[in-house]
Design an enzyme around this catalytic site. Structure first.
Site: not given
Ligand SMILES: NC(=O)c1ccc[n+]([C@@H]2O[C@H](COP(=O)([O-])OP(=O)(O)OC[C@H]3O[C@@H](n4cnc5c(N)ncnc54)[C@H](O)[C@@H]3O)[C@@H](O)[C@H]2O)c1
Length: 886
Positions: A180, A255, A289, A390
């Site tokens: 997906k 992850e 990331c 983040e």
């Protein structure tokens, strides 16, 4: 406008409810395609297709090489579609074309590389040389098998490469997958599905469904047909996925996010570090990331660094992503742009100082789009939210530090641990700093460097598991331990016997590989034996008594120039410290083999030295059962007593002060290579020691003969050993120079050693070891004193065997019933001991009566009692025996 359909069970289909959504070009804000929007029913259909495809074995049942061949074809189709993939990816996600142009090549590369690795190197099956379980002999091996139906949920930052990562890992290892993509960036994954179909990857092996993450995620992460989920995305969503997967206990790899430190040490190459800091943060608009968004800079170079980084950032060109000169394209969408703006405002509010950027940017010639200028914050403290959370945009905070330790502490002061960089001109220093940082990847003088064979993943809340390389592929397998028993015979199964009254093991394996050279003058063979073993530098191990008797010198002379030294500091019943001291000497002298000249104390020291010399460290590191995988340092033994048998056995028994016990190294690989039975070496043994060491051999023979593991080869050896001892011990005690008697005693000891290597010993040994460790009673002496009493204790469990012992000792058992004959064996042993002047009572050796209770508990827990003919579970019974011999 192009329309993209879902890919389910090998077909491109619209959503069952007909819903669609638009995909937007973030560089202009305009729609570029419509996409079928999957709902619950479509997700279920995809999962069911993947399940069918896995279970029918058309893919999972192929050999890895056959799968690889199909995957190479798939990779070729990807290259055919390279231009279309690049342009679509760039327009759909905002990735600059200078980056997107590499993606099809990298994608087909990972398909090919992982498939090749799986077909040629991956350890699908691995033998386990020793299972470490002595009670369950058999073949043990590991099979790695596909997990089953995998779900891949991927983010919008690298849609194409993430699709390749998830698909390549899953299908290479024989799984099927439902992928997906993020709804903002679904197009490249659907083109990849076209490539898979064209390459004939069987239907249902790869399925791609586009649509809203929340709704589809719920189905994908809870469906009972799904075996594994691999998610790349935010930590927040990762936590939810883990929770959803918990109900059906799926394998999960995550992850997740990061706030990675990029540390610039004071000795860094300034231009490289500035480049690395900008590349580490602004590459792909900072939407990565593992970006190095916390740049930690030494206070010694901080001002200069900020100045240079500012100038470099201001030279970066923001522009439309298909414009070849653009360094940075747009952010993925308006929501992300708003997030970045919010954090920049927050940073200013926290007291950080904008050095450059801090505002939206415009792409030349373009109206609209979601562009943001490369932004640097100075005066950032690690505790600030802009340093902890983040942002996922082109925003970096620069933090000052004074020492390497402070940099490491700041780097670790984060809930994340995904990536990180260190810039320094001193590799050793950089690697030292790197070792202290808790993160899944560290780049030294580099950033964002990925490799198909290099594992990637996070510590702490940056993730679970790894992708890429063998670690990544392993995540897509289950580990199956396979055990095939040696014997199809429940009476040979030590563990099963716990539930039965049978204690006797019927089948056996016999392997006793020592080269035995016996006879008058056989010492001369040592010269050739050393050469045969490929050695030139022998260290002699001996003890002071043996040395005094001139025996070490005798061996040294026979070795001529192959002897590098003599270590003689070995006490009776040796200990681990002695092994360490001897090993130290062997290391200093660069010895390549050990020659032990002595009794069991010397030989067991030498066996342990051979292991420690070979494997490094201290003797205590190697105390273990069945752990060594290969031959150890070569070892030649010249026994000098009448009894140990250690010259051919697979065990070393050593005192451990810390454990307060005798501890064992048991392994086939410690069996000495050569045993030289030259009677000259036992002729100097005084009568008392001749008698007591002989009783050790006698005990080996009788306990092996009657142990639960005894067998017909050992029985023969044991009985012959008993006969030889009975016939020769009196002579050897009275006339130590009788060469024939001496040699027969040596041969008896060796045969008894073979018998007990295979069949183990019993309660006598457990009780004697205890007296050795708690009261320093020499081993043979203790064995002798205890043996007849334990024989009587065992009488009903080994009557027939004891009858044979009696006969071997010359008792005429004709006319006796079985029990009486058996008891006569114990009497005969006592008579022999009396004849040779062997001690009979522990009291005479100074063992205090009040300690016997402790001794009983100690003995019951010593390994040999496991193999005793009669089960020993009651310390009261053992105490009773100790009392009898006191
Ligand atoms: N690993 C095995 O298979 C195994 C088997 C049995 C015993 N052991 C161990 O062996 C040790 C006992 O060994 P051991 O009974 O052979 O005695 P030992 O090695 O302890 O020697 C006993 C004494 O005899 C002296 N000696 C030995 N040979 C001599 C000779 N030819 N002339 C003059 N003096 C001599 C020694 O100097 C020493 O003082 C115990 O620690 C026991 O646990 C090990």
């Amino acid at each position: 406008m192009d329309h993209y359909k879902l890919f389910i069970d090998g077909e491109f289909v619209d959503a069952r409810d007909g819903k669609t959504f638009e995909s937007i070009d973030p560089g202009t804000g305009l729609p570029i395609a419509t996409v079928a929007q999957a709902g619950k029913a479509d997700a279920e259909a995809a999962i069911e297709a993947a399940r069918r495809a896995f279970d029918n074995g058309d893919w999972s049942g192929l050999e890895p090489a056959a799968r690889a061949a199909r995957i190479y074809d798939f990779a070729d189709r990807v290259m055919q579609q390279g231009l279309r993939l690049t342009v679509t990816e760039s327009m759909d996600s905002g990735q600059v074309v200078g980056l997107a142009k590499f993606m099809p090549m990298l994608g087909s590369g990972i398909l090919r590389n992982l498939a090749y690795y799986a077909a040629t190197r991956f350890p699908w099956e691995e033998e386990i040389p020793y299972s470490g379980n002595v009670f369950a002999p058999g073949r043990d091996y590991i099979r790695r098998e596909p997990v089953g139906v995998c779900v891949g949920i991927i983010p919008w930052n690298f849609p194409m490469s993430m699709a390749f990562w998830k698909i390549s890992h899953a299908i290479t290892m024989g799984n099927t997958i439902v992928l997906k993509p993020a709804s903002a960036t679904s197009l490249s994954a659907l083109i990849i599905a076209e490539c898979a179909k064209a390459a004939g990857i069987p239907k249902g092996v790869i399925n791609v469904i586009a649509g809203p993450g929340g709704e589809l995620g719920k189905v994908l992460c809870t469906h009972p047909y799904v075996d594994k989920i691999a998610f790349t995305g935010s930590t927040e969503v990762g936590r939810e996925i883990m929770k959803m997967a918990a109900d059906t206990v799926k394998k999960v790899t995550l992850e997740l996010g990061g706030k990675s430190p990029n540390i610039i040490l004071d000795d860094a190459d300034m231009d490289l570090a500035v480049e690395g800091a900008c590349f580490g943060t602004f590459f792909h608009q900072g939407q990565i990331c593992e970006s190095g968004t916390r740049v930690l800079v030494s206070s010694k170079i901080y001002d200069e660094f900020i100045d240079k980084m500012k100038k470099r950032a201001e030279r970066l060109r923001v522009g439309y992503q298909l414009q070849p000169t653009s360094h940075l394209g747009p952010l993925v969408n308006e929501v992300q742009l708003a997030t970045v703006e919010r954090y920049v405002k927050l940073g200013k509010g926290e007291g950080a100082e904008i050095v450059t950027g801090g505002k939206r940017a415009e792409a030349p010639g373009i109206k609209g789009g979601f562009y943001y200028a490369p932004t640097i914050f100075a005066k950032v403290k690690n505790k600030m939210r802009i340093a902890q959370e983040e942002i996922f945009g082109p925003v970096v905070g620069v933090i000052k530090f004074d020492s390497d330790e402070e940099a490491v502490a700041a780097a670790n002061d984060s809930m994340y641990g995904l990536g990180g960089g260190i810039f320094s001109s001193n590799h050793a220093r950089a690697e030292r700093v790197a070792r202290g940082i808790r993160t899944g990847t560290i780049w030294i003088n580099n950033y964002h460097a990925f490799g198909d064979f290099c594992p990637f993943g996070g510590y702490k809340q940056s993730g679970v598991g790894r992708e890429m390389g063998q670690s990544g592929l392993s995540e897509y397998t289950q580990v199956k331990r396979m055990h095939v028993a040696y014997y199809a015979d429940h009476e040979s199964n030590f563990s099963m016997n716990i539930l039965s009254d049978n204690t006797k093991i019927s089948s056996f394996q016999y392997k006793c590989p020592t080269n035995v050279i016996a006879g008058h003058g056989s010492l001369a063979a040592i010269y050739k034996e050393i050469v045969n073993l490929g050695c030139r530098r022998a260290l002699i191990l001996t003890d002071p008594g043996v040395r005094k008797a001139g025996l070490a010198q005798l061996a040294k002379d026979a070795l001529v120039d192959f002897c590098v030294g003599i270590f003689d500091n070995i006490a009776q019943d040796t200990d681990l410290d002695t092994v360490d001291a001897a090993t130290g000497m062997a290391r200093d002298l660069k010895a390549d083999c050990i020659v032990s000249v002595g009794g069991g104390s010397v030989i067991d020291t030498a066996k342990s030295v051979c292991v420690t010399l070979k494997n490094g460290g201290r003797a205590n590191d190697h105390v273990a059962l069945f752990r060594l995988m290969e031959p150890q340092t070569p070892h030649i033994v010249i026994p000098t007593t009448s009894g140990t048998g250690s010259e051919v056995t697979n065990v070393a028994v050593i005192k451990s002060k810390i454990a307060g016990r005798k501890v064992y190294i048991v392994d086939l690989h410690i069996v000495p290579n050569t045993a030289i039975l030259d009677p000259r070496f036992t002729m100097t043994l005084p009568p008392g020691l001749t008698a007591t060491t002989a009783m050790d051999a006698m005990t080996h023979a009788i306990e092996a003969l009657t142990s639960t593991l005894s067998n017909r080869i050992c029985d023969g050896q044991a009985l012959h050993a008993i006969r030889l001892i009975g016939e020769n011990l009196p002579t050897a005690v009275v006339n130590g120079k009788d060469e024939k008697a001496r040699l027969n005693m040596q041969i008896a000891a060796t045969m008894a050693g073979w018998a007990f290597t295979i069949a183990q010993v019993g309660l006598v040994h457990a009780m004697a070891h205890t007296l050795g460790i708690l009261h320093n009673i020499p081993h043979g002496t203790a064995c002798g004193i205890i043996l007849p009493k334990v024989m009587r204790f065992n009488i009903d469990h080994a009557a027939e065997k004891f009858g044979k012992v009696a006969q071997a000792l010359g008792v005429d058992t004709a006319g006796m019933d079985g029990r009486k004959a058996a008891l006569s064996a114990a009497d005969a042993i006592e008579a022999l001991m009396t004849k040779v002047g062997h001690p009979m009572k522990l009291r005479d050796l100074g063992v205090p009566e009040q300690s016997l209770g402790i001794c009983a508990f100690h003995a019951i827990a010593d390994t040999p009692s496991l193999f005793n003919a009669r089960p020993v579970n009651d310390p009261g019974q053992v105490l009773e025996i100790y009392k009898q011999v006191h």
